[in-house]
Design a protein around this motif. Structure first.
Motif, PDB file in Angstrom:
ATOM      1  N   GLY A  33     -42.216 -22.162   8.528  1.00 50.08           N
ATOM      2  CA  GLY A  33     -43.275 -22.151   9.539  1.00 50.08           C
ATOM      3  C   GLY A  33     -43.208 -23.300  10.524  1.00 50.08           C
ATOM      4  N   PHE A  34     -41.987 -23.745  10.881  1.00 48.49           N
ATOM      5  CA  PHE A  34     -41.835 -24.851  11.835  1.00 48.49           C
ATOM      6  C   PHE A  34     -42.149 -24.358  13.245  1.00 48.49           C
ATOM      7  CE2 PHE A  34     -39.410 -27.404  14.865  1.00 48.49           C
ATOM      8  CZ  PHE A  34     -39.660 -28.704  14.442  1.00 48.49           C
ATOM      9  N   GLU A  35     -43.051 -25.026  13.938  1.00 51.46           N
ATOM     10  CA  GLU A  35     -43.425 -24.655  15.291  1.00 51.46           C
ATOM     11  C   GLU A  35     -42.746 -25.599  16.283  1.00 51.46           C
ATOM     12  OE1 GLU A  35     -47.642 -24.497  15.705  1.00 51.46           O
ATOM     13  OE2 GLU A  35     -47.871 -22.778  14.361  1.00 51.46           O
ATOM     14  N   GLY A  36     -42.063 -25.025  17.256  1.00 51.89           N
ATOM     15  CA  GLY A  36     -41.379 -25.830  18.258  1.00 51.89           C
ATOM     16  C   GLY A  36     -40.168 -25.105  18.800  1.00 51.89           C
ATOM     17  N   THR A  37     -39.389 -25.781  19.618  1.00 55.01           N
ATOM     18  CA  THR A  37     -38.185 -25.192  20.202  1.00 55.01           C
ATOM     19  C   THR A  37     -37.019 -25.292  19.227  1.00 55.01           C
ATOM     20  OG1 THR A  37     -37.458 -27.283  21.173  1.00 55.01           O
ATOM     21  CG2 THR A  37     -38.967 -25.905  22.488  1.00 55.01           C
ATOM     22  N   ARG A  38     -35.926 -24.609  19.559  1.00 50.97           N
ATOM     23  CA  ARG A  38     -34.740 -24.678  18.701  1.00 50.97           C
ATOM     24  C   ARG A  38     -34.187 -26.106  18.693  1.00 50.97           C
ATOM     25  NH1 ARG A  38     -30.673 -21.756  15.929  1.00 50.97           N
ATOM     26  NH2 ARG A  38     -29.530 -23.429  14.946  1.00 50.97           N
ATOM     27  N   GLU A  39     -34.308 -26.781  19.827  1.00 51.42           N
ATOM     28  CA  GLU A  39     -33.830 -28.160  19.904  1.00 51.42           C
ATOM     29  C   GLU A  39     -34.625 -29.061  18.966  1.00 51.42           C
ATOM     30  OE1 GLU A  39     -33.542 -31.750  23.212  1.00 51.42           O
ATOM     31  OE2 GLU A  39     -33.470 -29.648  23.880  1.00 51.42           O
ATOM     32  N   GLN A  40     -35.941 -28.837  18.912  1.00 48.61           N
ATOM     33  CA  GLN A  40     -36.783 -29.620  17.993  1.00 48.61           C
ATOM     34  C   GLN A  40     -36.454 -29.295  16.544  1.00 48.61           C
ATOM     35  OE1 GLN A  40     -40.503 -28.308  19.696  1.00 48.61           O
ATOM     36  NE2 GLN A  40     -40.888 -30.293  20.677  1.00 48.61           N
ATOM     37  N   LEU A  41     -36.140 -28.018  16.277  1.00 48.00           N
ATOM     38  CA  LEU A  41     -35.744 -27.629  14.919  1.00 48.00           C
ATOM     39  C   LEU A  41     -34.446 -28.318  14.535  1.00 48.00           C
ATOM     40  CD1 LEU A  41     -36.146 -25.769  12.412  1.00 48.00           C
ATOM     41  CD2 LEU A  41     -34.724 -24.097  13.595  1.00 48.00           C
ATOM     42  N   ASP A  42     -33.476 -28.361  15.469  1.00 52.38           N
ATOM     43  CA  ASP A  42     -32.206 -29.025  15.184  1.00 52.38           C
ATOM     44  C   ASP A  42     -32.409 -30.496  14.854  1.00 52.38           C
ATOM     45  OD1 ASP A  42     -30.752 -26.731  15.524  1.00 52.38           O
ATOM     46  OD2 ASP A  42     -30.260 -27.120  17.628  1.00 52.38           O
ATOM     47  N   ARG A  43     -33.376 -31.139  15.542  1.00 52.95           N
ATOM     48  CA  ARG A  43     -33.681 -32.538  15.229  1.00 52.95           C
ATOM     49  C   ARG A  43     -34.207 -32.665  13.803  1.00 52.95           C
ATOM     50  NH1 ARG A  43     -36.360 -32.740  20.457  1.00 52.95           N
ATOM     51  NH2 ARG A  43     -35.000 -33.714  22.010  1.00 52.95           N
ATOM     52  N   GLN A  44     -35.049 -31.700  13.417  1.00 52.58           N
ATOM     53  CA  GLN A  44     -35.589 -31.711  12.058  1.00 52.58           C
ATOM     54  C   GLN A  44     -34.479 -31.532  11.028  1.00 52.58           C
ATOM     55  OE1 GLN A  44     -38.569 -32.420  11.087  1.00 52.58           O
ATOM     56  NE2 GLN A  44     -38.393 -31.888   8.918  1.00 52.58           N
ATOM     57  N   ILE A  45     -33.559 -30.603  11.320  1.00 55.08           N
ATOM     58  CA  ILE A  45     -32.443 -30.357  10.393  1.00 55.08           C
ATOM     59  C   ILE A  45     -31.544 -31.578  10.298  1.00 55.08           C
ATOM     60  CG2 ILE A  45     -30.338 -28.973  10.074  1.00 55.08           C
ATOM     61  CD1 ILE A  45     -31.851 -26.599  11.217  1.00 55.08           C
ATOM     62  N   ALA A  46     -31.419 -32.315  11.417  1.00 56.10           N
ATOM     63  CA  ALA A  46     -30.565 -33.499  11.435  1.00 56.10           C
ATOM     64  C   ALA A  46     -31.248 -34.738  10.860  1.00 56.10           C
ATOM     65  CB  ALA A  46     -30.132 -33.795  12.878  1.00 56.10           C
ATOM     66  N   SER A  47     -32.531 -34.601  10.529  1.00 60.23           N
ATOM     67  CA  SER A  47     -33.274 -35.765  10.051  1.00 60.23           C
ATOM     68  C   SER A  47     -32.817 -36.208   8.668  1.00 60.23           C
ATOM     69  CB  SER A  47     -34.776 -35.450  10.014  1.00 60.23           C
ATOM     70  OG  SER A  47     -35.053 -34.521   8.983  1.00 60.23           O
ATOM     71  N   HIS A  48     -33.118 -37.448   8.364  1.00 57.90           N
ATOM     72  CA  HIS A  48     -32.746 -38.022   7.070  1.00 57.90           C
ATOM     73  C   HIS A  48     -33.403 -37.269   5.923  1.00 57.90           C
ATOM     74  CE1 HIS A  48     -31.842 -41.049   4.024  1.00 57.90           C
ATOM     75  NE2 HIS A  48     -33.124 -41.052   3.700  1.00 57.90           N
ATOM     76  N   ASP A  49     -34.711 -36.971   6.066  1.00 56.61           N
ATOM     77  CA  ASP A  49     -35.455 -36.307   4.987  1.00 56.61           C
ATOM     78  C   ASP A  49     -34.862 -34.943   4.670  1.00 56.61           C
ATOM     79  OD1 ASP A  49     -37.129 -38.439   4.813  1.00 56.61           O
ATOM     80  OD2 ASP A  49     -38.764 -37.537   5.958  1.00 56.61           O
ATOM     81  N   PHE A  50     -34.491 -34.187   5.725  1.00 56.11           N
ATOM     82  CA  PHE A  50     -33.938 -32.857   5.479  1.00 56.11           C
ATOM     83  C   PHE A  50     -32.575 -32.951   4.792  1.00 56.11           C
ATOM     84  CE2 PHE A  50     -31.418 -29.140   6.471  1.00 56.11           C
ATOM     85  CZ  PHE A  50     -32.298 -28.110   6.208  1.00 56.11           C
ATOM     86  N   ARG A  51     -31.748 -33.901   5.238  1.00 56.44           N
ATOM     87  CA  ARG A  51     -30.420 -34.033   4.626  1.00 56.44           C
ATOM     88  C   ARG A  51     -30.524 -34.416   3.154  1.00 56.44           C
ATOM     89  NH1 ARG A  51     -27.345 -38.118   8.284  1.00 56.44           N
ATOM     90  NH2 ARG A  51     -29.469 -38.763   8.805  1.00 56.44           N
TER      91      ARG A  51
END
Length: 370
Positions: A33-51
Motif C-alpha cells: 500500500g505504498f502511496e507515491g510515484t514509481r521514483e519514490q517507490l524506487d527510493r524506498q526499495i533502495a533504502s537501508h531499511d528495505f535492504r
C-alpha cells in the motif's frame, strides 16, 4: 538521483494508485500500500531499511522446492506465473495464504506431506478427505474456503495442461448459510444504526444503504470517484472490482448530504485524505476486511442491546437498498443495474423475499375483490 539496488525475484505492481512489492516465489509482501510515484517507490526499495528486510528474508528458507506435478509445485506455479493470482485483492491473497500455510503443514496418515502429493492421484474423494480434516482441525467455513481455493487453482491448471481435470469442482460445502443472515433492515433499524454510529462507521453504513455498495467498494472509494454530474448533481464513477466494469451511479440525496458534511468537517480540520471511508484514526482502512470487521463489531453491540435484529449486516443494507427499488415497481433487471451487477439473476437474488410478499399481496387483494 535514485540509486537502484538490484534485488532479484521481486514482483512490483500498482493497484488503485498504491504500490505493492512481494517475492515472486512465495508471494510474501515486503511493501504494501505504498502511496507515491514509481521514483519514490524506487527510493524506498533502495533504502537501508528495505535492504535489511530483504536480506533477512533472503536468508530464510522461504522457497522449498517441490517435484513437478505435485500439489506444492502447482500452488507455487499459481502464485508465481498464473495471472489469476495478480488479479486477487490483497485481502483475498491473505485468505489463500492461510489455506497454503495449512496445506503445507498437513500430512496424510500414510502418504506423508500433502504438498508432495502428485496432483494426478488427487480425486474428488481425496478432496472431501482434505475438507473433512480441515473442518476438524479448524472449522467448517475454513474447510469450505480451502476447497474453493483448490478448485480455483486446479481450474487454472487444467487450462494450461498441468492437470487433466479439477477434482475440487462440485465438492459440497460443509457450512450452510443462514437464510436469515443479510436480511432486509427495517427503517427503524437503519435510522437507529445511523444515529448511534461513529464517523468511521457511519460512512460505510450510508454508502451501503443509499447507494447499495458492497463493503469492498466502500473501502476503496476515493474522492476522485465522487464527481459533479449534469444529470443528477453528484454521481460516483467507479470500476467495480466484482466485474471489473467502469460504472456510473447517481448520488442519492441522503448520501450527498452526508458526504457534504464529511467534506466540510475534514476541510475545517485540514484533513487531507484520498479515501472517503477512514478509520477512527483518520487513516484509510487497511483493507475491506478491517472496515467490515469494525462495522460488524458495532452492529454486534446494537444487537446485544436489542436495538437491531440478528442478521442485520452491512451486506444486509445492500439488500435493503435493492428491496426498496423493487417495491417502487421496478423489475429485477433494473434492480441488478442499480446494484452494478451484470446478471439479472442477482436482482432476483436480492429481492426474492419481496417477490413472495408481492405474490401474497396479490392473493389477498384477489380475495377481497371477490
Amino acid at each position: 538521483m535514485v540509486v537502484k539496488v538490484p534485488l532479484k525475484g521481486l514482483n512490483i505492481r500498482q493497484s488503485r494508485g498504491k504500490w505493492y512489492v512481494s517475492y515472486r516465489s512465495t508471494g510474501e509482501t515486503l511493501i504494501k500500500g505504498f502511496e507515491g510515484t514509481r521514483e519514490q517507490l524506487d527510493r524506498q526499495i533502495a533504502s537501508h531499511d528495505f535492504r535489511i528486510k530483504h536480506l533477512h528474508a533472503e536468508t530464510r528458507d522461504r522457497s522449498p522446492s517441490y517435484d513437478e506435478g505435485t500439489l506444492g509445485a502447482i500452488i507455487k506455479w499459481f502464485k508465481e506465473e498464473c495471472p489469476r493470482w495478480d488479479k486477487l485483492s490483497e485481502a483475498s491473497k491473505e485468505d489463500y495464504e492461510k489455506s497454503f500455510t495449512y496445506l503445507e503443514a498437513a500430512k496424510h496418515e500414510t502418504a506423508g506431506p500433502v504438498y508432495n502429493f502428485p496432483v494426478s492421484i488427487i480425486t474428488q474423494p481425496s478432496v472431501y478427505g482434505m475438507r473433512n480434516k480441515a473442518a476438524k482441525d479448524k472449522w467448517g467455513r475454513f474447510a469450505d474456503k480451502l476447497v474453493s481455493h483448490l478448485s480455483t487453482i486446479f481450474k487454472e491448471a487444467v487450462k494450461v495442461g498441468k492437470m487433466v481435470q479439477n477434482p475440487a469442482g462440485g465438492v459440497e460445502k460443509l457450512h450452510t448459510a443462514d437464510p436469515n443472515a443479510n436480511h432486509e433492515w427495517t427503517d427503524e433499524e437503519v435510522q437507529t444504526a445511523i444515529w448511534l454510529a461513529s464517523d468511521a462507521i457511519l460512512t460505510p453504513l450510508i454508502l451501503a444503504r443509499y447507494q447499495g455498495f458492497r463493503g469492498q467498494t466502500c473501502a476503496a472509494l476515493t474522492w476522485r470517484n465522487y464527481l459533479p454530474d449534469a444529470k443528477t448533481g453528484k454521481a460516483f464513477s467507479v470500476v467495480l472490482r466484482k466485474n471489473n466494469e467502469a460504472s456510473w451511479f447517481p448520488c442519492a440525496p441522503e448520501t450527498r448530504e452526508h458526504l457534504d458534511d464529511v467534506e466540510a468537517v475534514r476541510a475545517d480540520a485540514a484533513v487531507k485524505a484520498t479515501r472517503i471511508c477512514l478509520n477512527s484514526d483518520g487513516l484509510p482502512w487497511k483493507n475491506e476486511k478491517s472496515m467490515q470487521g469494525a462495522v460488524s463489531d458495532y452492529l454486534s453491540e446494537l444487537k446485544a442491546d436489542g436495538l437491531i435484529r440478528e442478521g442485520c449486516t452491512l451486506h444486509g443494507l445492500r439488500v435493503t437498498y435493492a428491496a426498496a427499488i423493487r417495491r417502487q415497481g421496478f423489475d429485477t433487471g433494473i434492480v441488478a443495474d442499480a446494484l452494478g451487477d451484470r446478471s439479472r439473476r442477482m436482482g432476483e437474488h436480492y429481492t426474492r423475499h419481496v417477490e413472495k410478499e408481492l405474490g401474497r399481496l396479490k392473493v389477498f387483494k384477489g380475495k377481497n375483490d371477490k
